[in-house]
Design an enzyme around this catalytic site. Structure first.
Site, PDB file in Angstrom:
ATOM      1  N   LYS A  32       0.849  -1.190   0.000  1.00 46.10           N
ATOM      2  CA  LYS A  32       0.000   0.000   0.000  1.00 46.10           C
ATOM      3  C   LYS A  32       0.881   1.236   0.000  1.00 46.10           C
ATOM      4  O   LYS A  32       1.708   1.422   0.892  1.00 46.10           O
ATOM      5  CB  LYS A  32      -0.908  -0.009   1.223  1.00 46.10           C
ATOM      6  CG  LYS A  32      -1.792   1.220   1.324  1.00 46.10           C
ATOM      7  CD  LYS A  32      -2.807   1.081   2.439  1.00 46.10           C
ATOM      8  CE  LYS A  32      -3.630   2.339   2.548  1.00 46.10           C
ATOM      9  NZ  LYS A  32      -4.609   2.260   3.644  1.00 46.10           N
ATOM     10  N   LYS A  46      -2.286  -1.568  -3.753  1.00 45.76           N
ATOM     11  CA  LYS A  46      -3.145  -0.384  -3.702  1.00 45.76           C
ATOM     12  C   LYS A  46      -2.314   0.879  -3.748  1.00 45.76           C
ATOM     13  O   LYS A  46      -1.334   0.947  -3.013  1.00 45.76           O
ATOM     14  CB  LYS A  46      -3.940  -0.440  -2.398  1.00 45.76           C
ATOM     15  CG  LYS A  46      -4.791   0.758  -2.121  1.00 45.76           C
ATOM     16  CD  LYS A  46      -5.424   0.638  -0.776  1.00 45.76           C
ATOM     17  CE  LYS A  46      -6.103   1.955  -0.475  1.00 45.76           C
ATOM     18  NZ  LYS A  46      -6.640   2.017   0.844  1.00 45.76           N
TER      19      LYS A  46
HETATM   20  C1  PBG Z   1      -7.173   3.138   5.540  1.00 41.32           C
HETATM   21  C2  PBG Z   1      -7.672   3.048   4.148  1.00 41.32           C
HETATM   22  C3  PBG Z   1      -7.622   4.050   3.167  1.00 41.32           C
HETATM   23  C4  PBG Z   1      -8.233   3.521   2.023  1.00 41.32           C
HETATM   24  C5  PBG Z   1      -8.658   2.239   2.334  1.00 41.32           C
HETATM   25  N1  PBG Z   1      -8.279   1.959   3.652  1.00 41.32           N
HETATM   26  C6  PBG Z   1      -7.156   5.449   3.250  1.00 41.32           C
HETATM   27  C7  PBG Z   1      -5.771   5.777   3.537  1.00 41.32           C
HETATM   28  O1  PBG Z   1      -4.894   4.930   3.669  1.00 41.32           O
HETATM   29  O2  PBG Z   1      -5.528   6.963   3.667  1.00 41.32           O
HETATM   30  C8  PBG Z   1      -8.373   4.249   0.716  1.00 41.32           C
HETATM   31  C9  PBG Z   1      -9.377   3.734  -0.240  1.00 41.32           C
HETATM   32  C10 PBG Z   1      -9.691   4.653  -1.358  1.00 41.32           C
HETATM   33  O3  PBG Z   1      -9.075   5.717  -1.566  1.00 41.32           O
HETATM   34  O4  PBG Z   1     -10.614   4.315  -2.102  1.00 41.32           O
HETATM   35  N2  PBG Z   1      -8.090   2.607   6.456  1.00 41.32           N
END
Ligand code: PBG
Length: 328
Positions: A200, A253
């Site tokens: 991520k 992601k």
């Molecule tokens: C954190 C989380 C995020 C997303 C999913 N889980 C946000 C982040 O890391 O700031 C982002 C998902 C998206 O942008 O569609 N719990």
């Protein structure tokens, strides 16, 4: 002489031929639909930056589960907006919180729906970071990795108890897959599946989500725990660690700026691989289409195909229901 004997265009002559030789196809079963449940709502609240997406009240959970299944999509991932927030994200451990309640309602309405729950404290902390904070010697605040593991483990057990099929940690703390697996197993949840947001990145494409889930960090950013966008080898290291710690499935992601990373992880691991087509990627297509710059449906299908072609088995996407409808 001079004419080509080998003519790739022969295979493009008709829709039937093109379908016959198509290497990558999409099915509604490839999609996981992300949903936001807000404990304080009585009616859906549209998210201004994500046309077509709303925060949902718990009272809608059963009907939503049924309509999603009827539209051919069989997996969802749930995020929660609690009534209260504190330093440690304790409302994330409330059995009456929005996610445990939505899990139970959706599973009761449609037992074979695959219900995944995002595991992270950022939706429940007042500072919006993905972990518990501690003050460094120089006075700055940082996320305390090991203190956060306990909170994530408890949250995972809570979601498993509520009936989640899959828990999906998205926090990027080191060692959380092993910690969560151990906690689940010791509570008897040996069959609860663990999908790790293994790779991520600290991305600018999460902007609209932070409105959707009300979790923008109040200070600083997430670069101290999420990955640097320049790194691809590190993705393989993260994926290998999570596989070794017992993850059942991996995820990359965001998706679109990281298609090369999806391909790399696909080649390096035999675990099922997901990719998250994130909020900013969704919002971009809507913004361009609203201005008449692109054909929304065509661009959407091309985006989803590209993520599968790169090597993802499944896609977490806000386009899930619209794309399922187009696929018939
Ligand atoms: C954190 C989380 C995020 C997303 C999913 N889980 C946000 C982040 O890391 O700031 C982002 C998902 C998206 O942008 O569609 N719990």
């Amino acid at each position: 002489m001079g004419f080509p004997t080998i003519r790739p265009r022969r295979l493009r002559a008709t829709p039937e031929l093109r379908a016959l030789v198509r290497e990558t196809t999409l099915s509604p079963k490839d999609f996981v639909y992300p949903m936001f449940f807000n404990a304080a709502l009585d009616a859906p609240r549209p998210i201004s930056t994500m046309p077509g997406v709303s925060q949902q009240p718990l009272s809608a959970a059963r009907e939503l589960a049924k309509s999603i299944k009827e539209r051919g999509v069989s997996s969802v991932i749930l995020f929660g907006l609690p009534k209260t927030k504190d330093e440690r994200g304790n409302s994330g451990l409330d059995p009456d919180g929005p996610v445990p309640r939505a899990i139970a309602e959706m599973k009761a309405a449609v037992p074979d729906l695959v219900v995944m729950a995002d595991v992270c404290v950022d939706e429940y902390t007042d500072h919006g970071h993905c972990g518990i904070l501690r003050q460094r010697r120089d006075g700055e605040w940082e996320v305390d990795n090991d203190a956060t593991l306990e909170q994530l483990s408890k949250m995972s057990v809570l979601f498993a108890k509520a009936g989640a099929d899959v828990v999906a940690p998205s926090d990027m703390m080191d060692g959380r897959v092993a910690a969560i697996r151990t906690a689940l197993d010791s509570e008897g949840f040996t069959n609860t599946t663990l999908l790790s947001y293994a790779v991520k990145y600290a991305s600018g494409f999460y902007g609209p989500f932070r409105e959707a889930a009300d979790c923008a960090p109040k200070f600083g950013d997430r670069a101290g725990y999420q990955m640097d966008p320049g790194n691809a080898r590190e993705a393989l290291r993260e994926a290998a660690l999570d596989e070794a710690e017992g993850a059942d499935m991996l995820m990359v992601k965001p998706a679109l700026s990281y298609l090369d990373v999806i391909r790399d992880v696909r080649k390096a691991s035999n675990l099922p691989l997901g990719a998250y087509n994130v909020s900013g990627e969704y919002a971009m297509l809507h913004a361009a289409a609203e201005r008449g710059m692109i054909d929304y449906k065509r661009a959407m299908m091309e985006v989803l195909t590209s993520i599968r072609r790169a090597g993802a088995d499944f896609i977490l996407t806000y386009h899930a229901l619209e794309a399922a409808e187009l696929l018939g």
